[in-house]
Write a protein that holds these residues in place. Structure first.
Motif, mmCIF file in Angstrom:
data_model
loop_
_atom_site.group_PDB
_atom_site.id
_atom_site.type_symbol
_atom_site.label_atom_id
_atom_site.label_comp_id
_atom_site.label_asym_id
_atom_site.label_seq_id
_atom_site.Cartn_x
_atom_site.Cartn_y
_atom_site.Cartn_z
ATOM 1 N N ILE A 26 0.840 -1.462 0.105
ATOM 2 C CA ILE A 26 -0.014 0.017 -0.012
ATOM 3 C C ILE A 26 0.938 1.277 -0.140
ATOM 4 O O ILE A 26 1.108 1.828 1.265
ATOM 5 C CB ILE A 26 -0.726 0.266 1.159
ATOM 6 N N ALA A 27 1.499 1.187 -1.107
ATOM 7 C CA ALA A 27 2.335 2.509 -1.239
ATOM 8 C C ALA A 27 2.079 3.967 -0.977
ATOM 9 O O ALA A 27 0.707 4.243 -1.256
ATOM 10 C CB ALA A 27 3.205 2.583 -2.552
ATOM 11 N N LEU A 28 2.642 4.799 -0.245
ATOM 12 C CA LEU A 28 2.182 6.274 -0.090
ATOM 13 C C LEU A 28 2.437 7.084 -1.494
ATOM 14 O O LEU A 28 2.641 6.646 -2.545
ATOM 15 C CB LEU A 28 2.962 6.913 1.010
ATOM 16 N N THR A 29 1.731 8.301 -1.333
ATOM 17 C CA THR A 29 1.873 9.055 -2.882
ATOM 18 C C THR A 29 3.178 9.549 -2.961
ATOM 19 O O THR A 29 4.195 9.132 -2.079
ATOM 20 C CB THR A 29 1.025 10.435 -2.183
ATOM 21 N N ASN A 30 3.516 9.554 -4.123
ATOM 22 C CA ASN A 30 4.753 9.974 -4.895
ATOM 23 C C ASN A 30 4.918 11.306 -4.725
ATOM 24 O O ASN A 30 5.911 12.024 -5.305
ATOM 25 C CB ASN A 30 4.901 9.452 -6.500
ATOM 26 N N ARG A 31 4.091 12.050 -3.788
ATOM 27 C CA ARG A 31 4.442 13.723 -3.507
ATOM 28 C C ARG A 31 4.798 13.768 -2.106
ATOM 29 O O ARG A 31 5.158 12.715 -1.562
ATOM 30 C CB ARG A 31 3.124 14.499 -4.075
ATOM 31 N N PHE A 32 5.115 15.164 -1.809
ATOM 32 C CA PHE A 32 5.674 15.106 -0.344
ATOM 33 C C PHE A 32 4.604 15.163 0.974
ATOM 34 O O PHE A 32 3.575 15.968 0.584
ATOM 35 C CB PHE A 32 6.324 16.635 -0.321
ATOM 36 N N LEU A 33 5.029 14.462 1.700
ATOM 37 C CA LEU A 33 4.005 14.530 3.099
ATOM 38 C C LEU A 33 4.505 14.853 4.142
ATOM 39 O O LEU A 33 5.603 15.051 4.388
ATOM 40 C CB LEU A 33 3.744 12.900 3.230
ATOM 41 N N THR A 34 3.344 15.896 4.710
ATOM 42 C CA THR A 34 3.864 16.667 5.813
ATOM 43 C C THR A 34 2.866 16.164 7.116
ATOM 44 O O THR A 34 1.777 16.132 6.941
ATOM 45 C CB THR A 34 3.574 18.005 5.823
ATOM 46 N N VAL A 35 3.761 15.769 8.009
ATOM 47 C CA VAL A 35 2.855 15.212 9.235
ATOM 48 C C VAL A 35 3.202 15.934 10.481
ATOM 49 O O VAL A 35 4.258 16.194 10.806
ATOM 50 C CB VAL A 35 3.171 13.569 9.633
ATOM 51 N N ASN A 36 1.905 16.646 10.908
ATOM 52 C CA ASN A 36 2.033 17.327 12.098
ATOM 53 C C ASN A 36 1.193 16.740 13.329
ATOM 54 O O ASN A 36 0.413 16.226 13.277
ATOM 55 C CB ASN A 36 1.287 18.652 11.737
ATOM 56 N N LEU A 37 2.095 16.759 14.439
ATOM 57 C CA LEU A 37 1.557 16.294 15.689
ATOM 58 C C LEU A 37 0.939 17.328 16.616
ATOM 59 O O LEU A 37 1.810 18.148 17.005
ATOM 60 C CB LEU A 37 2.736 15.358 16.475
ATOM 61 N N SER A 38 -0.258 17.522 16.671
ATOM 62 C CA SER A 38 -0.668 18.516 17.527
ATOM 63 C C SER A 38 -1.678 17.923 18.895
ATOM 64 O O SER A 38 -2.171 16.893 18.855
ATOM 65 C CB SER A 38 -2.028 18.986 16.526
ATOM 66 N N PRO A 39 -1.242 18.855 19.896
ATOM 67 C CA PRO A 39 -0.699 19.927 20.108
ATOM 68 C C PRO A 39 0.962 20.043 19.859
ATOM 69 O O PRO A 39 1.450 19.236 20.455
ATOM 70 C CB PRO A 39 -0.986 20.468 21.427
ATOM 71 N N ALA A 40 1.065 21.052 18.994
ATOM 72 C CA ALA A 40 2.528 21.216 18.521
ATOM 73 C C ALA A 40 3.296 21.506 19.816
ATOM 74 O O ALA A 40 4.774 21.219 19.626
ATOM 75 C CB ALA A 40 2.604 22.135 17.380
#
Length: 524
Positions: free
Chosen positions: A61-75
């Motif tokens: 289940i490959a991820l997208t071939n673009r850039f992924l930003t993951v944010n952990l909130s509360p930052a």
């Protein structure tokens, strides 16, 4: 959904035993393939991007071939550990349009990913599930290997999946019900019991093994019934350690709430659990232990409980107490009063439970032979050395000790009498349970359950206040200055425990006198 939509999954961040809900946000942007994680991750969490990319690829289940930003909130909240891997992977796959994102925010995801896509147990899993339940989550997704452990927490549905592919399939199938059910833990085991904690109790032995120390055994029963702190002073071979390690065998099994709390603390150590810990724990740190090892420590953004927290609802034995650094012993004063430990560091602040029964065991002098009647074992320590050795336990800490026993070596071995042998731990534990039941009935409607927790204002309230004739011996000791007001209240608590063991409604004058003698130190 659109390809640029922000997808969210939920996880739990632990600070000690306290949990904070964390929203894992993932979004795709028009950049070269890559992935970044923001939101104050530690090194192990920052490496999740490599684990997630490899695991999703191995799962097909490959991820997208673009850039992924993951944010952990509360930052602003520091996060640590690999337990966020599952939430990060599912949020990233949802942002890559590989699975529906509708239900992701409503389920707490806990699990570490291997490179092959298998899910592994994160440290503190049971504590995290407890925190998730308290935060309002009705479902939690965990690795299949620890589904039974997560199901020990009531009122939360456990979704156990073995791999990342199984987790994705569960969401694609519309989130069907998947409940892990475990049988209720038996509540009527004997002291030796069965299961992990029963085996530990059996390892502690039985109090019937103690020979020639009947008065000390009776003092242990009083200590167990009221959860009073205890001091044992005597020469080597008098049985101090043996007596102290038998004290947990007299304590009743933990209630459901206590068992869940103690089990949550145990889970922080990384040991998987298959059932709740039902027996009160015993912690006996070595005298070379530091204050951080005894009290707990916060390093960076990680809280590590100390021995006083691991002994919560149990016994903390400080064997060879004068050999501990004085600062370590004095650090126990605040936890003994409040039942909690405050961890304050630059990045974190949290409170850990520490409601323990303290047992101090010590020799009377550096050589251990002070007071010995045998001239061959005559003490050769100087008077100043004895005083210095005894003062290593400070006055403020000693004032918090309810029962003080001066032990002597057993002079002769009594032959066993099969009909009138010494009582077993199971027999004495029944007496302790009856005494605690009387105290709990008297304290119904209050926040206290045992006599050691009762404050002085309650003892001196009109409904419980004893007559001046009964408390005359305490009043005299207080007037002479040989007893502090704290010691006065603690002696009253012990007197109430003695009355509970005897089945009396209120302490009598002789109960109070016995409590004062036990507080001032009685020889056996």
């Amino acid at each position: 959904m659109s390809g640029d939509e922000v997808c969210r999954a939920s996880a739990v961040a632990l600070t000690g035993l306290h949990g904070t809900a964390v929203t894992v946000e993932a979004a795709v942007s028009q950049q070269l393939p890559g992935m970044t994680i923001i939101g104050l991750p530690d090194a192990a969490l920052a490496e999740a991007k490599l684990r997630v990319r490899t695991a999703t690829s191995q799962a097909g289940i490959a991820l997208t071939n673009r850039f992924l930003t993951v944010n952990l909130s509360p930052a602003a909240l520091p996060k640590h550990g690999a337990g966020f891997d599952l939430a990060i992977a599912l949020a990233a796959l949802a942002a890559s349009r590989r699975l529906p994102a509708t239900h992701l925010p409503h389920i707490a995801h806990l699990g570490e990913l291997s490179l092959g896509g298998e899910l592994r147990r994160p440290a503190g899993l049971l504590s995290a599930v407890v925190a998730a339940q308290r935060l309002g989550f009705q479902r939690v997704m965990v690795p299949a290997a620890c589904g039974a452990e997560a199901a020990l927490v009531p009122d939360i549905e456990v979704i156990a999946v073995g791999t990342l592919a199984e987790a994705v399939a569960w969401y694609r199938e519309g989130c069907p019900p998947h409940r892990i059910v475990t049988p209720a833990a038996p509540r009527d085991r004997a002291v030796s019991g069965s299961g992990p904690d029963g085996a530990a109790a059996a390892h502690l032995g039985d109090i019937s093994e103690i020979i020639g120390q009947a008065d000390a055994v009776q003092a242990l029963v009083i200590a167990a019934a009221g959860r009073h702190h205890l001091s044992l002073v005597g020469p080597p071979g008098a049985g101090k350690t043996l007596l102290a390690t038998r004290l947990p065998t007299l304590l009743p099994e933990l209630t459901d709430a206590e068992a869940l709390e103690v089990s949550s603390i145990a889970s922080l150590g990384g040991r998987p659990l298959t059932e709740l810990v039902r027996r009160p724990p015993l912690e006996s740190p070595h005298h070379t232990a530091s204050a951080a090892a005894i009290i707990g420590v916060g390093t960076g953004n990680i809280v590590r409980p100390g021995a006083v927290t691991r002994a919560h609802h149990g016994v903390l034995l400080m064997d060879e107490a004068p050999e501990f650094p004085r600062a370590v012993l004095d650090a126990l004063r605040q936890p003994l009063e409040t039942g909690t430990v405050e961890i304050h560091r630059s990045q974190i602040r949290t409170t850990l439970p520490a409601r323990v029964q303290l047992v101090l065991a010590a020799n009377p002098c550096p050589c251990g032979n002070a007071g010995s009647p045998d001239t061959a074992l005559e003490c050769r320590c100087t008077p100043s050395a004895r005083v210095k050795y005894q003062h290593r336990v400070s006055g403020p800490l000693a004032d918090r000790i309810d029962l003080r026993l001066a032990l002597h070596r057993v002079s002769r071995v009594h032959r066993a009498d099969p009909e009138h042998g010494p009582p077993s731990s199971a027999t004495l534990q029944r007496s302790v349970r009856r005494a605690r039941a009387r105290a709990a009935d008297r304290l119904r409607g209050t926040p206290w359950r045992v006599n050691a927790e009762v404050p002085g204002r309650w003892l001196r309230a009109p409904g419980q206040q004893l007559s001046r004739a009964d408390t005359a011996v305490l009043d005299g000791a207080l007037a002479r200055g040989s007893l502090t007001l704290r010691g006065y209240d603690r002696a009253l608590r012990v007197a109430w425990t003695i009355a509970d063991l005897a089945g009396r409604e209120r302490p009598r004058r002789d109960d109070i006198a016995q409590a004062l003698v036990l507080r001032n130190g009685v020889g056996t």
